[in-house]
Design an enzyme around this catalytic site. Structure first.
Site, mmCIF file in Angstrom:
data_model
loop_
_atom_site.group_PDB
_atom_site.id
_atom_site.type_symbol
_atom_site.label_atom_id
_atom_site.label_comp_id
_atom_site.label_asym_id
_atom_site.label_seq_id
_atom_site.Cartn_x
_atom_site.Cartn_y
_atom_site.Cartn_z
ATOM 1 N N LYS A 1 0.820 -1.214 0.000
ATOM 2 C CA LYS A 1 0.000 0.000 0.000
ATOM 3 C C LYS A 1 0.855 1.266 0.000
ATOM 4 O O LYS A 1 0.434 2.294 -0.529
ATOM 5 C CB LYS A 1 -0.960 0.010 1.188
ATOM 6 N N ARG B 1 -5.675 1.807 17.949
ATOM 7 C CA ARG B 1 -6.303 1.816 16.636
ATOM 8 C C ARG B 1 -7.227 0.605 16.595
ATOM 9 O O ARG B 1 -8.161 0.526 17.373
ATOM 10 C CB ARG B 1 -5.254 1.822 15.505
#
Length: 359
Positions: free
Chosen positions: A37, A132
């Site tokens: 990514k 997260r």
């Protein structure tokens, strides 16, 4: 005539980086999932990963995994971001494995897999304090593990964690040791060994190199650590076998003038609503480059190949550099080059305004 700005990608050096990381991790029985990514899934980059020995290709974007599946049907794919409910059909289609932290989403994936007569592999994420994704409650984690183990369309591959990406928490023997203890309890609950204990991402490399990685950790998700060497600026480690110049940005000088370094007038906010602090360094030889924040993100994270160049800052379409100490007499039309950090790479590989060139 060459077009600028331009991103030059050295595929040979990238393949060497992938091979080095795979070899380093293999010494401690750790498998590497290569994360693409950061380079926005550019297919030549994926190919360099595969040539370098990466067996699992990972991304947080299903669109990138779809391209991988089309080009390399036999490659194992891993979805990194917790999937949206709206994309679980495509998740099952394009990802062999996914990271999960919501039981209702797991139920939906299981239903789709049963309908399609297939099985999807799951790594349950644990939040160890970076705040997260991941199960924060221990009992909820154990219940989710039992749910996956009993599901017909799911297979519990293992558990994992993410550290450093939001809360800036560094992986260490304490928090990864806790992950291993959770894994041991799950193994006791389900009566078998887990295949994967995923100890994080590139931020975990420093612990590996220092010899502090718990022995039960057998999987890492590495992207930045293959693509660049920028993490060495922030953590106390160095991997000299790695190439830090696999990606270089080249930009053209569009203006060169002597100007003050402190803005004149009432200072408000810049184009992005920030209130920067300026240092008065007197009159300097300043140049504008035809590349900006829209193309490369925070330009102050660029590392000039000419070490006498200093990056002052910039705006959405311009980067401002200081040429005062340069021995090279740069002129308008000349090109300067930079190595980069992760943010710059993320923007540059995505920008349609930056030409991509492969070596």
């Amino acid at each position: 005539m060459s077009q600028y700005p331009k991103l030059v990608i050295d595929l040979k050096k990238l393949k060497q980086n992938a091979r080095t990381i795979v070899k380093l991790c293999k010494k401690q029985n750790i498998k590497v999932a290569g994360v693409i990514k950061g380079a926005n899934g550019l297919l030549p980059v994926v190919n360099a990963y595969c040539d370098g020995g990466i067996k699992t290709i990972s991304s947080s974007r299903l669109e990138q995994l779809k391209k991988v599946r089309e080009m390399w049907p036999s490659a194992e794919t891993l979805m990194l971001r917790i999937p949206m409910r709206s994309e679980v059909d495509n998740l099952v289609k394009y990802a062999d494995i996914s990271l999960q932290s919501e039981r209702e989403t797991l139920t939906k994936i299981d239903k789709i897999c049963v309908e399609k007569n297939c099985q999807h592999r799951v790594i349950l994420m644990v939040d160890l304090g970076d705040l997260r994704e991941g199960f924060f409650n221990e009992e909820e984690l154990y219940n989710a593990a039992l749910q996956v183990e009993k599901a017909s369309g799911l297979f519990l591959e293992g558990i994992g964690t993410n550290l450093g990406c939001y809360g800036s928490i560094q992986p260490d023997e304490t928090n990864l040791g806790q992950l291993c203890r959770f894994a041991e309890q799950i193994e006791k609950n389900i009566g078998r060994k887990l295949d994967v204990i995923s100890g994080g991402a590139t931020t975990s490399l420093q612990l590996l190199l220092k010899g502090g990685m718990p022995s039960k950790i057998n999987h890492l998700r590495i992207g930045d650590g293959i693509l660049l060497r920028d993490m060495e600026y922030y953590f106390d480690f160095a991997l000299d076998e790695m190439n830090g110049d696999t990606f270089k940005i080249y930009a053209e000088i569009i203006e060169k003038k002597k100007k003050p370094t402190y803005p004149i007038g009432t200072i408000g906010v810049d184009a992005f609503g920030n209130r920067p602090e300026y240092v008065d360094e007197g009159i300097r030889v300043r140049a504008l480059l035809g590349v900006g924040r829209q193309d490369i993100g925070d330009m102050t994270k660029l590392h000039p190949c000419d070490k006498r160049i200093k990056v002052f800052g910039g705006s959405s379409d311009h980067t401002i550099i200081d040429l005062t100490k340069c021995s090279n007499d740069y002129q308008v039309g000349d090109v300067v080059s930079f190595e980069m950090e992760y943010e710059n790479l993320l923007y540059a590989t995505e920008s349609p305004y930056i030409k991509k060139e492969y070596k």
